[in-house]
Design an enzyme around this catalytic site. Structure first.
Site, short mmCIF file in Angstrom:
data_model
loop_
_atom_site.label_atom_id
_atom_site.label_comp_id
_atom_site.label_asym_id
_atom_site.label_seq_id
_atom_site.Cartn_x
_atom_site.Cartn_y
_atom_site.Cartn_z
N ASP A 188 -12.77 -5.18 2.59
CA ASP A 188 -12.89 -5.58 1.18
C ASP A 188 -13.64 -6.86 0.84
O ASP A 188 -14.68 -6.84 0.21
CB ASP A 188 -11.49 -5.67 0.56
CG ASP A 188 -10.66 -4.43 0.80
OD1 ASP A 188 -11.11 -3.55 1.57
OD2 ASP A 188 -9.57 -4.31 0.25
N GLY A 214 -13.79 -0.75 4.03
CA GLY A 214 -12.48 -1.11 4.60
C GLY A 214 -12.34 -2.61 4.83
O GLY A 214 -11.30 -3.09 5.23
N TYR A 240 0.84 -1.21 0.00
CA TYR A 240 0.00 0.00 0.00
C TYR A 240 0.87 1.26 0.00
O TYR A 240 1.09 1.87 1.06
CB TYR A 240 -0.91 0.00 1.23
CG TYR A 240 -1.60 -1.33 1.49
CD1 TYR A 240 -2.56 -1.82 0.61
CD2 TYR A 240 -1.31 -2.09 2.63
CE1 TYR A 240 -3.21 -3.03 0.85
CE2 TYR A 240 -1.94 -3.30 2.88
CZ TYR A 240 -2.88 -3.77 1.99
OH TYR A 240 -3.51 -4.97 2.23
N GLU A 242 0.17 -7.57 9.15
CA GLU A 242 -1.13 -7.02 8.76
C GLU A 242 -2.27 -7.76 9.48
O GLU A 242 -3.21 -7.14 9.95
CB GLU A 242 -1.28 -7.15 7.24
CG GLU A 242 -2.44 -6.37 6.66
CD GLU A 242 -2.45 -6.44 5.13
OE1 GLU A 242 -1.63 -7.19 4.55
OE2 GLU A 242 -3.27 -5.75 4.52
N TRP A 299 -8.72 5.67 6.47
CA TRP A 299 -8.84 5.25 7.88
C TRP A 299 -7.51 4.79 8.44
O TRP A 299 -7.29 4.86 9.64
CB TRP A 299 -10.02 4.32 8.12
CG TRP A 299 -9.98 2.86 7.74
CD1 TRP A 299 -9.22 2.29 6.78
CD2 TRP A 299 -10.76 1.80 8.32
NE1 TRP A 299 -9.49 0.94 6.71
CE2 TRP A 299 -10.43 0.61 7.64
CE3 TRP A 299 -11.72 1.72 9.33
CZ2 TRP A 299 -11.02 -0.62 7.94
CZ3 TRP A 299 -12.31 0.50 9.62
CH2 TRP A 299 -11.95 -0.64 8.94
N ASP A 300 -6.57 4.40 7.56
CA ASP A 300 -5.23 4.06 8.05
C ASP A 300 -4.59 5.27 8.73
O ASP A 300 -4.08 5.17 9.85
CB ASP A 300 -4.32 3.61 6.90
CG ASP A 300 -4.77 2.30 6.28
OD1 ASP A 300 -5.84 2.29 5.67
OD2 ASP A 300 -4.06 1.29 6.42
N TYR A 326 -7.24 -12.78 4.37
CA TYR A 326 -7.64 -11.37 4.39
C TYR A 326 -8.81 -11.10 5.34
O TYR A 326 -8.68 -11.36 6.52
CB TYR A 326 -7.94 -10.97 2.93
CG TYR A 326 -7.50 -9.56 2.58
CD1 TYR A 326 -6.27 -9.08 2.98
CD2 TYR A 326 -8.32 -8.72 1.83
CE1 TYR A 326 -5.87 -7.79 2.64
CE2 TYR A 326 -7.92 -7.43 1.49
CZ TYR A 326 -6.70 -6.98 1.90
OH TYR A 326 -6.32 -5.71 1.56
N ARG A 333 -4.51 -13.62 0.38
CA ARG A 333 -5.14 -12.46 -0.26
C ARG A 333 -6.51 -12.85 -0.82
O ARG A 333 -6.98 -13.96 -0.64
CB ARG A 333 -4.24 -11.94 -1.40
CG ARG A 333 -2.91 -11.38 -0.93
CD ARG A 333 -3.01 -10.04 -0.27
NE ARG A 333 -3.58 -9.01 -1.12
CZ ARG A 333 -3.79 -7.74 -0.73
NH1 ARG A 333 -3.49 -7.37 0.48
NH2 ARG A 333 -4.31 -6.87 -1.55
N GLN A 379 -13.99 5.97 2.83
CA GLN A 379 -13.75 4.88 3.78
C GLN A 379 -14.38 5.26 5.13
O GLN A 379 -14.78 6.42 5.30
CB GLN A 379 -12.23 4.68 3.95
CG GLN A 379 -11.73 3.35 3.43
CD GLN A 379 -10.26 3.09 3.73
OE1 GLN A 379 -9.53 3.96 4.21
NE2 GLN A 379 -9.81 1.89 3.43
#
Ligand code: 9WN
Length: 444
Positions: free
Chosen positions: A175, A173, A37, A417, A43-44, A373, A220, A114
């Site tokens: 996904d 957010g 990214y 993550e 929002w991050d 994910y 993913r 987001q």
């Protein structure tokens, strides 16, 4: 590497987290992760600012003001502000936000938004300032924040129901969370998606995908999910981000439970900010805010005793359990009875009560996959939101348990993550900025 191994004492963990944030620091903002990214996400940056404020308030303020530079003329805060340069041309091309006259002139952004975490980040930064500084900080950011909330209701609550709608899974957010993928599967897809996601063409699609160059493909989205999200984005781009045109022939328009729960908190924070600087919020906005809290209750399903998101078009609840079911705790406006029902889900070992909580999908869901994910793994930002919600309702023990297990996962593996809820093993990007920032917040 110092930031992945050998961390024991809180001070060491905080030092390691700062190092992760330093690596992704791009001056006035922080990217989520250099590999996956490389731009600024909405929002991050809010979660990142919540962490950074503990050691550099001024830098945390910049993290937020740099987000505001991407604001559209109509008030939307875009979910990505792109870095310039040829290298990421393809990312900017995917959006071509300039097709809409509301896009900002000086920066390149996405055309989606987001979850509205900005108000929370602003207030959390404010807590670190003295009274005069706080007032001046709030005054600086208030006009943009107000404009954003007005946009959320004007454009995303067209029937004045109190719940805002989201037009793409990326807006939530979360996904590839099961409710979205299920809803998207009800869509009619272009034939090319079917062909391209066949086993036969798998190697070719894998070649084009950038994400699987950095992270194992079983961690993913599937090729089908990736292509569906991509094709939805292209459809929205063809409508030049015009909401009327988008809603004209859309099946994917969702009143997302997570987004709206966060909006409720954000509304409270906006009121707090306005009060501190003696501003009066517009009556219509106040009425909408009030409606949102009442409308959240319409997302409760008596038969299964939990909250769900709703399809904006059919008005049916999407009865597909996911981490969103726990977010009304963070909203803070539900009754204690409802909060207790949510805590029951959290304690249930077959549901969200995993050894390493909180899975993004309950363990007994057909979708559950510990590494894929938003279809199973534990994420630090959702843990943070749940911890805040539990604390608000006085479930200190439950909050502490999630905090401790989160710390264990990070201590063992670093600021990944996401993590398997079964054994805490790490997955995804190795250095996600919000994992580092929110750990600082939880330890401070
Ligand atoms: C698309 C940056 C973002 C997070 C999202 C997460 C993921 C992007 C992607 O990464 O989404 O916006 O490329 O998959 O789902 O929550 O903000 O960390």
């Amino acid at each position: 590497m110092r930031y992945t191994l050998g961390m024991d004492e809180p001070a060491e963990i905080i030092a390691a987290a700062k190092e992760v944030l330093r690596i992704s620091d791009r001056g006035d903002y922080t990217i989520p992760a250099a590999d996956l990214y490389p731009h600024q996400w909405l929002w991050d940056s809010c979660f990142i600012a919540i962490g950074i404020r503990h050691y550099d308030v001024e830098r945390a303020q910049k993290e937020i003001t740099s987000l505001l530079r991407g604001q559209w003329h109509n008030g939307m805060l875009p979910h990505i502000i792109f870095v310039s340069g040829r290298e990421h041309y393809r990312d900017r091309e995917l959006y071509r936000a300039e097709l809409n006259p509301n896009a900002p002139d000086k920066v390149s952004t996405s055309g989606l938004t987001q979850p509205p975490m900005v108000a929370e980040a602003i207030v959390k930064i404010g807590e670190k300032l003295d009274r005069a500084e706080r007032r001046s900080w709030y005054k600086d950011v208030y006009p943009a924040l107000l404009k954003h909330h007005l946009w959320l209701y004007n454009e995303r609550d067209p029937h004045d129901e109190g719940l805002t709608l989201q037009i793409h899974p990326w807006e939530t957010g979360l996904d590839n969370t099961p409710p979205w993928i299920r809803s998207l599967r009800e869509h009619k897809f272009p034939l090319w998606i079917k062909i391209a996601s066949s086993n036969f063409l798998k190697p070719l699609v894998n070649l084009i995908r950038r994400d699987t160059r950095f992270v194992r493909s079983n961690e993913r989205l599937t090729n089908f999910e990736t292509l569906v999200l991509y094709s939805e984005q292209m459809r929205i781009r063809r409508k030049a981000y015009d909401i009327d045109k988008i809603l004209d022939d859309s099946l994917f328009a969702i009143e997302d439970l997570t987004f709206n729960s966060i909006l409720i908190r954000a509304n409270h924070n906006l009121k707090k900010i306005a009060k501190t600087i003696d501003k009066k919020l517009p009556e219509k906005l106040l009425a909408s805010m009030h409606k949102t809290e009442a409308a959240l209750e319409t997302l409760w399903d008596e038969a299964t005793s939990q909250y769900y998101s709703r399809n904006f078009v059919t008005h049916n609840l999407i009865i597909e359990p996911s981490i969103a079911a726990l977010m009304p705790l963070y909203a803070g406006c539900i009754t204690r009875e409802r909060a207790k029902e949510i805590v029951k889900l959290l304690r249930d070992k077959k549901s969200f009560g995993a050894k390493f909580p909180v899975p993004s999908v309950p363990l007994n869901s057909d979708w559950f996959d510990p590494y894929r994910y938003w279809q199973g793994p534990v994420w630090i930002n959702t843990n943070w939101l749940i911890i805040k919600g539990l604390e608000r309702y006085g479930f200190e023990e439950e909050a502490e348990h999630i905090k401790l297990q989160t710390l264990q996962m990070i201590k063992k593996s670093g600021f990944y993550e996401y993590f398997s809820p079964l054994d805490g093993s790490p997955a995804g990007s190795k250095t996600l900025s919000w994992s580092a920032a929110l750990m600082i917040d939880l330890l401070s």
